[in-house]
Design a protein around this motif. Structure first.
Motif, PDB file in Angstrom:
ATOM      1  N   ALA A   1       8.902   6.997  -1.152  1.00  0.00           N
ATOM      2  CA  ALA A   1       9.923   7.360  -2.168  1.00  0.00           C
ATOM      3  C   ALA A   1      11.159   6.934  -1.596  1.00  0.00           C
ATOM      4  CB  ALA A   1       9.838   8.836  -2.245  1.00  0.00           C
ATOM      5  N   SER A   2      11.539   6.943  -0.387  1.00  0.00           N
ATOM      6  CA  SER A   2      12.931   6.271   0.074  1.00  0.00           C
ATOM      7  C   SER A   2      12.892   4.840  -0.323  1.00  0.00           C
ATOM      8  CB  SER A   2      13.118   6.788   1.483  1.00  0.00           C
ATOM      9  OG  SER A   2      14.287   6.201   2.101  1.00  0.00           O
ATOM     10  N   CYS A   3      11.865   4.174  -0.056  1.00  0.00           N
ATOM     11  CA  CYS A   3      11.932   2.471  -0.184  1.00  0.00           C
ATOM     12  C   CYS A   3      12.143   2.517  -1.648  1.00  0.00           C
ATOM     13  CB  CYS A   3      10.801   2.119   0.427  1.00  0.00           C
ATOM     14  SG  CYS A   3      10.685   1.959   2.058  1.00  0.00           S
ATOM     15  N   ILE A   4      11.587   3.170  -2.525  1.00  0.00           N
ATOM     16  CA  ILE A   4      11.432   2.905  -3.915  1.00  0.00           C
ATOM     17  C   ILE A   4      12.818   3.091  -4.477  1.00  0.00           C
ATOM     18  CG2 ILE A   4      10.512   3.759  -6.358  1.00  0.00           C
ATOM     19  CD1 ILE A   4       8.674   1.934  -4.753  1.00  0.00           C
TER      20      ILE A   4
ATOM     21  N   ALA B   1       5.026  11.300  -4.628  1.00  0.00           N
ATOM     22  CA  ALA B   1       6.229  11.288  -5.385  1.00  0.00           C
ATOM     23  C   ALA B   1       6.588  10.523  -6.212  1.00  0.00           C
ATOM     24  CB  ALA B   1       7.371  11.554  -4.160  1.00  0.00           C
ATOM     25  N   VAL B   2       6.325   9.431  -6.397  1.00  0.00           N
ATOM     26  CA  VAL B   2       6.615   8.406  -7.197  1.00  0.00           C
ATOM     27  C   VAL B   2       5.282   7.949  -8.353  1.00  0.00           C
ATOM     28  CG1 VAL B   2       7.951   7.162  -5.446  1.00  0.00           C
ATOM     29  CG2 VAL B   2       5.583   6.453  -6.002  1.00  0.00           C
ATOM     30  N   GLY B   3       4.426   8.713  -8.256  1.00  0.00           N
ATOM     31  CA  GLY B   3       3.399   8.396  -9.389  1.00  0.00           C
ATOM     32  C   GLY B   3       1.962   8.915  -8.800  1.00  0.00           C
ATOM     33  N   LYS B   4       0.932   8.509  -9.362  1.00  0.00           N
ATOM     34  CA  LYS B   4      -0.391   9.124  -9.115  1.00  0.00           C
ATOM     35  C   LYS B   4      -1.104   7.498  -8.733  1.00  0.00           C
ATOM     36  CE  LYS B   4      -0.519  13.335 -11.810  1.00  0.00           C
ATOM     37  NZ  LYS B   4      -1.255  13.867 -12.776  1.00  0.00           N
ATOM     38  N   LEU B   5      -2.150   7.959  -7.635  1.00  0.00           N
ATOM     39  CA  LEU B   5      -3.160   6.787  -7.268  1.00  0.00           C
ATOM     40  C   LEU B   5      -4.418   7.440  -7.721  1.00  0.00           C
ATOM     41  CD1 LEU B   5      -3.901   4.238  -5.700  1.00  0.00           C
ATOM     42  CD2 LEU B   5      -4.538   5.901  -3.860  1.00  0.00           C
ATOM     43  N   ILE B   6      -4.980   6.595  -8.750  1.00  0.00           N
ATOM     44  CA  ILE B   6      -6.158   7.164  -9.572  1.00  0.00           C
ATOM     45  C   ILE B   6      -7.324   5.924  -9.201  1.00  0.00           C
ATOM     46  CG2 ILE B   6      -7.291   7.596 -12.054  1.00  0.00           C
ATOM     47  CD1 ILE B   6      -4.220   8.065 -12.844  1.00  0.00           C
ATOM     48  N   ALA B   7      -8.510   6.312  -8.974  1.00  0.00           N
ATOM     49  CA  ALA B   7      -9.694   5.599  -8.691  1.00  0.00           C
ATOM     50  C   ALA B   7     -10.848   6.112  -9.530  1.00  0.00           C
ATOM     51  CB  ALA B   7     -10.035   5.337  -7.150  1.00  0.00           C
ATOM     52  N   LYS B   8     -11.722   5.287 -10.143  1.00  0.00           N
ATOM     53  CA  LYS B   8     -12.824   5.745 -10.802  1.00  0.00           C
ATOM     54  C   LYS B   8     -13.923   4.497 -10.710  1.00  0.00           C
ATOM     55  CE  LYS B   8     -14.533   7.646 -15.076  1.00  0.00           C
ATOM     56  NZ  LYS B   8     -14.109   8.048 -16.452  1.00  0.00           N
TER      57      LYS B   8
ATOM     58  N   VAL C   1       4.185  13.823 -14.267  1.00  0.00           N
ATOM     59  CA  VAL C   1       4.874  13.633 -13.034  1.00  0.00           C
ATOM     60  C   VAL C   1       6.304  13.528 -13.131  1.00  0.00           C
ATOM     61  CG1 VAL C   1       5.424  12.414 -10.858  1.00  0.00           C
ATOM     62  CG2 VAL C   1       3.029  12.672 -11.879  1.00  0.00           C
ATOM     63  N   GLU C   2       7.185  14.688 -12.716  1.00  0.00           N
ATOM     64  CA  GLU C   2       8.728  14.492 -12.759  1.00  0.00           C
ATOM     65  C   GLU C   2       9.341  14.063 -11.594  1.00  0.00           C
ATOM     66  OE1 GLU C   2      12.474  17.191 -14.102  1.00  0.00           O
ATOM     67  OE2 GLU C   2      10.366  17.899 -14.274  1.00  0.00           O
ATOM     68  N   TYR C   3       9.731  12.826 -11.509  1.00  0.00           N
ATOM     69  CA  TYR C   3      10.239  12.460 -10.003  1.00  0.00           C
ATOM     70  C   TYR C   3      11.379  13.241  -9.566  1.00  0.00           C
ATOM     71  CZ  TYR C   3      12.042   9.703  -6.228  1.00  0.00           C
ATOM     72  OH  TYR C   3      12.624   9.429  -5.257  1.00  0.00           O
ATOM     73  N   ARG C   4      11.405  13.637  -8.423  1.00  0.00           N
ATOM     74  CA  ARG C   4      12.489  14.469  -7.549  1.00  0.00           C
ATOM     75  C   ARG C   4      12.584  13.907  -6.228  1.00  0.00           C
ATOM     76  NH1 ARG C   4      11.539  20.512  -8.567  1.00  0.00           N
ATOM     77  NH2 ARG C   4       9.303  19.750  -7.853  1.00  0.00           N
ATOM     78  N   ARG C   5      13.629  13.482  -5.868  1.00  0.00           N
ATOM     79  CA  ARG C   5      13.721  13.487  -4.437  1.00  0.00           C
ATOM     80  C   ARG C   5      13.224  14.175  -3.592  1.00  0.00           C
ATOM     81  NH1 ARG C   5      19.806  12.149  -2.865  1.00  0.00           N
ATOM     82  NH2 ARG C   5      19.329  10.315  -4.368  1.00  0.00           N
TER      83      ARG C   5
END
Length: 515
Positions: free
Chosen positions: A50-53, A161-168, A198-202
């Protein structure tokens, strides 16, 4: 026996952490990795990403994925969108092939810089208790366990924190939070619909880095750091260190040196001293200066502005002494040992440097001023009351809310030196078995009526007195007696200011002193 026919539940973060924690604490693993907190390792990795993004920089998680920013459009304005690429070697050691479902429609020159994941940075900036080794082992175990689960074809949904990793079905993609597209003025793609909730918060740790880091937090972190480290001193117990008293003793040491127009250098931390007068119109009096140590700056990545450093060469500055830990323990502390002061000082400076490395807003107060570090820049402001007590004219930076005591050395009793001296002057004659000395009066005052009760003299002193006549004028006797009372009170007060073991030697020195 029909369990395999039931649909498998969604594999989430809590399941991943439970499996990793079970692997970490298995008897076959090394004992050093058993102190790892898997949840804190995962939080540190999430905060790192999240810090890098936030800073529009990318990060590469080894054997997992690359995540960052890529060029989306040039007109009417330049805009960037999030970028995700699965590592080619992900799942390779497990013998499975995983497909990257996220489309990559850009060239490498259109991708913003991507930095490799740094375990040391993750441990220092985004973790409180984990070390570099914990971060490395934890990340490796998390990647291996995730590759094994995805290779089995299970449905995976990991919240970042920045999203979701989804696999199927062995295909992986990353759904970024819609806020990252909306902030750039770009249409939200259909792939991001999975992360619309997802509501991004620091992240919490990144947000706390902007709060004040005070002396109380420094003591608490140093205590926790002491419980994790081994001092390496055999046969010397330093487990009950009073960090507040260690800091106070060093503070008294520095303040007394500055009041005597001498400087002091704290090893691997800083040096505070005086610039001598230059002339009648240019710097007519001593001016204080503060210089952070180069070793401390290089180790923690901080620097000091040139305005706060001395303008003269080192050979032209006032002489400064190195911090003597045995002197700080004996003279300026409340019954601390040298090993306690040495170990406490090392842990305090180490933790202060770690807080500055994490880009915390560090504020450390001394009796003579305030040390502040913000955005990796160290500044020091001298106390207004301290400069007034030292008769120093106006300098660049002053602090008005620090209370300065004109008697900085507290003494081992915990009192101010003025109060302790008053009490000791009242108690010293009774401790020596003598009469209370009278108050200081002018020479023309009437001599006392009662004769002075003196201690018995030795045979040699009595014989010498008889050979010399054995008499003296009353005026000379009263003068010598008055001076002896004053000298006795000052000497006993000086002895009483030291450690309690000196009190035992006062009685043995009484006869020799009176003779």
């Amino acid at each position: 026996q029909f369990k395999h026919l039931l649909p498998a539940a969604m594999y989430e973060v809590k399941h991943l952490l439970e499996d990793v924690d079970r692997l970490i604490h298995s008897p076959s693993r090394h004992k050093d990795s058993r102190h790892m907190v898997v949840k804190e390792v995962w939080t540190a990795i999430d905060n790192y990403i999240a810090s890098c993004i936030e800073k529009q920089r990318g990060v590469e998680i080894p054997r997992l994925f690359k995540i960052g920013w890529q060029l989306a459009q040039v007109e009417p304005k330049v805009a960037y969108e999030p970028y995700f690429l699965l590592a080619p070697l992900f799942g390779h050691n497990k013998g499975v092939e995983v497909v990257n479902k996220t489309p990559v429609n850009t060239q490498s020159r259109h991708i913003l810089p991507i930095e490799p994941f740094n375990c040391s940075k993750a441990a220092l900036q985004f973790s409180k208790t984990q070390t570099k080794k914990h971060m490395f082992c934890g990340l490796k175990t998390i990647v291996d366990q995730l590759a094994e689960v995805i290779g089995q074809g299970r449905e995976v949904c990991l919240d970042f924190a920045v999203g979701k990793l989804i696999a199927k079905d062995k295909s992986v993609h990353f759904a970024f939070a819609p806020q990252f597209y909306e902030s750039q003025g770009i249409r939200v793609p259909p792939e991001a619909s999975a992360a619309k909730d997802v509501e991004y918060r620091r992240p919490a740790l990144v947000n706390s880095a902007f709060g004040l880091y005070t002396i109380e937090q420094l003591f608490a972190d140093a205590k926790r750091l002491q419980s994790q480290q081994n001092t390496g001193i055999l046969g010397k117990d330093t487990s009950d260190i009073d960090f507040a008293e260690v800091w106070a003793s060093i503070n008294r040491y520095c303040t007394e040196c500055l009041m005597e127009k001498r400087g002091i250098s704290l090893p691997n931390f800083f040096r505070v001293s005086w610039e001598p007068p230059k002339g009648k119109y240019v710097n007519p009096s001593h001016q204080p200066y503060f210089a952070i140590s180069d070793v401390f700056c290089h180790s923690n990545g901080v620097h000091q502005l040139k305005a706060g450093k001395p303008s003269l060469r080192d050979s032209e500055l006032v002489h400064h002494e190195e911090l003597i830990f045995s002197k700080a323990a004996l003279k300026y502390s409340k019954n601390l040992k040298k090993d306690h002061v040495l170990t406490g000082y090392r842990l305090l400076t180490q933790q202060a440097g770690r807080a500055m490395t994490q880009n915390r807003h560090v504020v450390l107060e001394f009796t003579f001023g305030r040390l502040e570090c913000q955005n990796f820049t160290v500044t020091f402001s001298f106390s207004q009351q301290f400069l007034d007590a030292a008769d120093v004219p106006a300098v660049g930076r002053r602090v008005d809310d620090i209370k300065y005591s004109t008697s900085p050395k507290q003494g081992w009793e915990g009192k101010r030196s003025g109060e302790a001296e008053k009490d000791l002057q009242d108690l010293a004659p009774q401790a020596l078995g003598l009469a209370t000395p009278r108050a200081t009066t002018p020479r023309a005052a009437t001599p006392r009526a009662t004769p002075r009760k003196s201690a018995p003299l030795s045979a040699a002193a009595a014989g010498s007195l008889q050979r010399s006549g054995g008499t003296a004028s009353s005026k000379t006797s009263a003068s010598v007696s008055g001076r002896l009372d004053e000298l006795l009170a000052v000497t006993s007060s000086t002895l009483q200011k030291r450690k309690p073991w000196v009190d035992q030697s006062i009685t043995s020195q009484e006869d020799a002193f009176l003779r």
